[in-house]
Write an enzyme that holds these catalytic residues in place. Sequence first.
Site, mmCIF file in Angstrom:
data_model
loop_
_atom_site.group_PDB
_atom_site.id
_atom_site.type_symbol
_atom_site.label_atom_id
_atom_site.label_comp_id
_atom_site.label_asym_id
_atom_site.label_seq_id
_atom_site.Cartn_x
_atom_site.Cartn_y
_atom_site.Cartn_z
ATOM 1 N N CYS A 68 0.847 -1.193 0.000
ATOM 2 C CA CYS A 68 0.000 0.000 0.000
ATOM 3 C C CYS A 68 0.887 1.249 0.000
ATOM 4 O O CYS A 68 1.995 1.245 0.545
ATOM 5 C CB CYS A 68 -0.911 0.010 1.225
ATOM 6 S SG CYS A 68 -2.058 1.416 1.240
ATOM 7 N N ASP A 126 0.430 3.777 1.686
ATOM 8 C CA ASP A 126 0.373 4.364 3.030
ATOM 9 C C ASP A 126 1.778 4.692 3.560
ATOM 10 O O ASP A 126 2.666 3.836 3.557
ATOM 11 C CB ASP A 126 -0.333 3.376 3.974
ATOM 12 C CG ASP A 126 -0.736 4.023 5.289
ATOM 13 O OD1 ASP A 126 0.153 4.575 5.979
ATOM 14 O OD2 ASP A 126 -1.924 3.967 5.643
ATOM 15 N N ARG A 171 2.879 4.900 6.378
ATOM 16 C CA ARG A 171 3.301 4.178 7.588
ATOM 17 C C ARG A 171 3.803 2.770 7.300
ATOM 18 O O ARG A 171 4.171 2.035 8.214
ATOM 19 C CB ARG A 171 2.123 4.116 8.571
ATOM 20 C CG ARG A 171 1.660 5.487 9.036
ATOM 21 C CD ARG A 171 0.297 5.425 9.662
ATOM 22 N NE ARG A 171 -0.745 5.058 8.704
ATOM 23 C CZ ARG A 171 -2.039 4.922 9.001
ATOM 24 N NH1 ARG A 171 -2.444 5.110 10.247
ATOM 25 N NH2 ARG A 171 -2.914 4.594 8.076
ATOM 26 N N HIS A 209 -2.084 -4.055 4.919
ATOM 27 C CA HIS A 209 -1.967 -3.645 6.326
ATOM 28 C C HIS A 209 -3.349 -3.411 6.915
ATOM 29 O O HIS A 209 -4.270 -2.982 6.218
ATOM 30 C CB HIS A 209 -1.097 -2.384 6.469
ATOM 31 C CG HIS A 209 -1.680 -1.148 5.873
ATOM 32 N ND1 HIS A 209 -2.243 -0.149 6.636
ATOM 33 C CD2 HIS A 209 -1.818 -0.742 4.590
ATOM 34 C CE1 HIS A 209 -2.675 0.819 5.845
ATOM 35 N NE2 HIS A 209 -2.437 0.483 4.598
ATOM 36 N N CYS A 246 -6.202 -0.077 6.721
ATOM 37 C CA CYS A 246 -5.928 0.519 5.409
ATOM 38 C C CYS A 246 -7.046 1.495 5.025
ATOM 39 O O CYS A 246 -8.230 1.133 5.021
ATOM 40 C CB CYS A 246 -5.804 -0.576 4.358
ATOM 41 S SG CYS A 246 -5.416 0.053 2.707
HETATM 42 CO CO CO Z 1 -3.412 1.159 2.975
#
Ligand code: CO
Length: 203
Positions: free
Chosen positions: A42, A44, A46, A98, A101
Amino acid sequence: MKRLPELLERNKQWAAKVSQENPGFFEALSHQQAPKYMWIGCADSRVPATQIVDVAPGEIFVHRNVANVVVHSDFNCLSTLQFAVEVLKVEHVIVNGHYGCGGVRAVTDNLELGLVDNWVGHVRDVQVRNKAELDAIADPEARNDRLCELNVIEQAHNVCRSTVVRAAWRNGQDLTVHGWIYSLKDGIIRDLGFCASSPADVR
Ligand code: CO
């Protein structure tokens, strides 16, 4: 004009530290990359691939998008996969999702975010296909977590169904596809048990 001096300064300090700890590191890497792993994760912020499995630059070939989706007609993802498998000869492709998400939450909460709604439509497809199982989970958080897991499994299947991976297996190439999920809460990656090294493993 703002030029992000803070990031460029941090980069200089990082490069100096790496060179000090490992003289010749950049010189050696500049000649070639030979990663064993490809990561599909992803976007993302993080969930940075190399950091969470604690490896150096040069070890993982990375493709990331919203909700780690692998679509049969996405030439960006497929080209990256092809280069990784056919040119770099990676031995493992890891689809890493994750929990928590945002792309998955957009689907479960029916959010309207614009263009990205079309992209996470692929996650909605996973939700529709697994409606009975998901509806049986009372806790919304747990239901969301489960859709995050099911999405990883679905996208790992899509990697296996790609022309790239089918051709590699047909040619006897050593290539395994994995499905993992990362927890933002403890930094730990769980193996979802999806592991395919041949068409026979994909059921
Ligand atoms: Co995500």
